[in-house]
Design a protein around this motif. Structure first.
Motif, short mmCIF file in Angstrom:
data_model
loop_
_atom_site.label_atom_id
_atom_site.label_comp_id
_atom_site.label_asym_id
_atom_site.label_seq_id
_atom_site.Cartn_x
_atom_site.Cartn_y
_atom_site.Cartn_z
N LYS A 134 -102.48 12.58 33.03
CA LYS A 134 -101.34 13.31 32.50
C LYS A 134 -101.80 14.61 31.85
O LYS A 134 -102.72 14.61 31.03
CB LYS A 134 -100.62 12.47 31.43
N MET A 135 -101.13 15.71 32.16
CA MET A 135 -101.46 16.97 31.49
C MET A 135 -100.97 16.92 30.05
O MET A 135 -99.81 16.57 29.80
CB MET A 135 -100.84 18.17 32.21
N ASN A 136 -101.83 17.28 29.10
CA ASN A 136 -101.43 17.23 27.69
C ASN A 136 -100.67 18.50 27.28
O ASN A 136 -100.64 19.50 28.02
CB ASN A 136 -102.64 16.97 26.79
N GLU A 137 -100.07 18.48 26.12
CA GLU A 137 -99.19 19.57 25.68
C GLU A 137 -99.93 20.88 25.39
O GLU A 137 -99.37 21.95 25.56
CB GLU A 137 -98.41 19.13 24.44
N PHE A 138 -101.17 20.78 24.95
CA PHE A 138 -101.92 22.00 24.64
C PHE A 138 -102.29 22.74 25.93
O PHE A 138 -102.29 23.97 25.98
CB PHE A 138 -103.16 21.68 23.81
N SER A 139 -102.60 21.97 26.96
CA SER A 139 -102.87 22.57 28.26
C SER A 139 -101.60 23.18 28.84
O SER A 139 -101.62 24.31 29.35
CB SER A 139 -103.42 21.52 29.23
N ALA A 140 -100.51 22.43 28.77
CA ALA A 140 -99.24 22.94 29.31
C ALA A 140 -98.83 24.22 28.58
O ALA A 140 -98.34 25.17 29.20
CB ALA A 140 -98.16 21.87 29.20
N ALA A 141 -99.07 24.26 27.25
CA ALA A 141 -98.74 25.46 26.47
C ALA A 141 -99.59 26.64 26.92
O ALA A 141 -99.11 27.77 27.03
CB ALA A 141 -98.94 25.19 24.98
N MET A 142 -100.87 26.39 27.20
CA MET A 142 -101.73 27.45 27.72
C MET A 142 -101.18 27.96 29.04
O MET A 142 -101.15 29.17 29.30
CB MET A 142 -103.15 26.90 27.91
#
Ligand SMILES: *Cc1c(COP(=O)(O)O)cnc(C)c1O
Length: 368
Positions: free
Chosen positions: A227-235
């Motif tokens: 699962k992609m985490n939120e910090f990566s998705a925000a980046m």
């Protein structure tokens, strides 16, 4: 020595922009498991890539590996050895047997004229690679796949944002897998995505990236955690705002390289493909020692002596890896072998200055 030039440099937004993007995560404390950033990036990428469906994963490798698993394949998968370890590993880690097709000497993608001869009654799928952002012969691959009822999963790690005949590159085949690794044209630090059409395939993939969990009390398949985490998705949300600009800058770098190296005897440059909107991901050069006078390794060493770091990408071929010792015959892919011994990808990133490109080209042009 002058300043070092590395082969790549990760794109990053302004720190302030990223801070703004992640701020709300401290309000909710929801930092992974398909949170708001994950959902928003998924939505924006579906539009940007102009595809039907996108799912986000921890990296491009898991995108490939879990897509192959979700397709429930068994038997042989035809692919090419001129790629990153990930492509072949994703096949082998699914208990499938890779069968290596040679590559085209001009664009380095799967040589479709050699594809049909490799099909047996055990063949279940084709995994072609849009290598360096060069688009495979999609029409021919689809024709052959249809004729023999084979699934097609494109390794689209190098083709973020490209289009072929005006269509998103992720809209071809059963699925296309992208990498959002730090070194790629678009990054989420680490990350990846699968573009697909079939909703059932999408559901299986979604379950597989979350341990195969279907509901609170139901575990349906032997999944992984991807699962992609939120910090990566925000980046990703930040980088996506600037990616067109980044690609435009890459284009200038590539044009300068071409201007300087096009006429040099013994150098083969990456082709410009018709019907393709390029993302200028890589600048590979094939050095023909007999004409140019120097080997690829000599060029790489000379550049390194001057602080310029190129990459032997892709060398070695995946069918010669130690972990596959004795399993495959590299002589069955002679073009790939020839290219892998002569190719060097030169430094390329959005902020590489044209002066630095000139410096690199000067080193190559005056080898002695
Ligand atoms: C980068 C890459 C991958 C793997 O992607 P990761 O995000 O690093 O796991 C797969 N295939 C190719 C061709 C790549 O370049």
């Amino acid at each position: 020595m002058k300043k070092k030039i590395l082969v790549t440099r990760s794109s990053m937004p302004d720190m302030q922009e990223y801070m703004e993007e992640i701020k709300e995560l401290w309000e909710t404390h929801w930092i992974t498991n398909m949170g708001v950033k994950h959902k928003e990036l998924q939505k924006q990428l579906t539009e940007y890539l102009s595809v039907e469906n996108v799912d986000l994963l921890t990296n491009g490798h898991m995108a490939l590996e879990l897509t192959l698993q979700a397709l429930k394949l068994s038997g042989e998968v035809i692919t090419t050895p001129f790629t990153f370890a990930s492509t072949t590993h994703a096949i082998v880690r699914n208990g499938l047997t890779p069968v290596f097709c040679d590559i085209d000497p001009v664009d380095f993608t799967m040589d479709v004229t050699k594809l049909e001869a490799l099909i047996t009654d055990r063949t279940c799928a084709i995994v072609p690679v849009h290598v360096y952002g060069n688009v495979c012969n999609i029409e021919e691959i689809e024709r052959i796949a249809h004729k023999y009822d084979l699934r097609v999963v494109y390794d689209a790690a190098h083709t973020f944002g490209e289009t072929y005949k005006g269509k998103g590159i992720g809209s071809f085949g059963d699925a296309s897998c992208f990498s959002f690794h730090a070194t790629k044209v678009f990054n989420t630090i680490e990350g990846g995505a699968v573009c697909y059409k079939d909703k059932e395939l999408g559901e299986r993939l979604y379950n597989l990236k979350n341990f195969g969990i279907r509901g609170p009390e139901m575990v349906e398949s032997v999944g992984a955690n991807a699962k992609m985490n939120e910090f990566s998705a925000a980046m990703g949300l930040c980088n996506l705002r600037h990616v067109d600009e980044e690609i435009a800058k890459r284009k200038h770098v590539v044009e300068q390289y071409r201007k300087r190296l096009d006429d040099v005897e013994g150098l083969q440059l990456n082709p410009i493909q018709e019907n393709v909107k390029s993302n200028y991901a890589y600048f590979p050069v094939i050095f023909d020692e007999k004409v140019f006078g120097y080997t690829r390794n000599e060029v790489a060493d000379k550049l390194a002596e001057h602080g310029v770091f190129s990459r032997k990408y892709f060398y070695p071929l995946t069918n010669t890896f130690d972990c596959f010792h004795g399993k495959f015959d590299v002589n069955e892919t002679p073009v790939a072998l020839h290219v892998s011994k002569r190719v060097l990808t030169l430094p390329l990133y959005a902020d590489l200055s044209l002066e630095d490109v000139d410096r690199i080209c000067d080193l190559i042009v005056d080898m002695e």
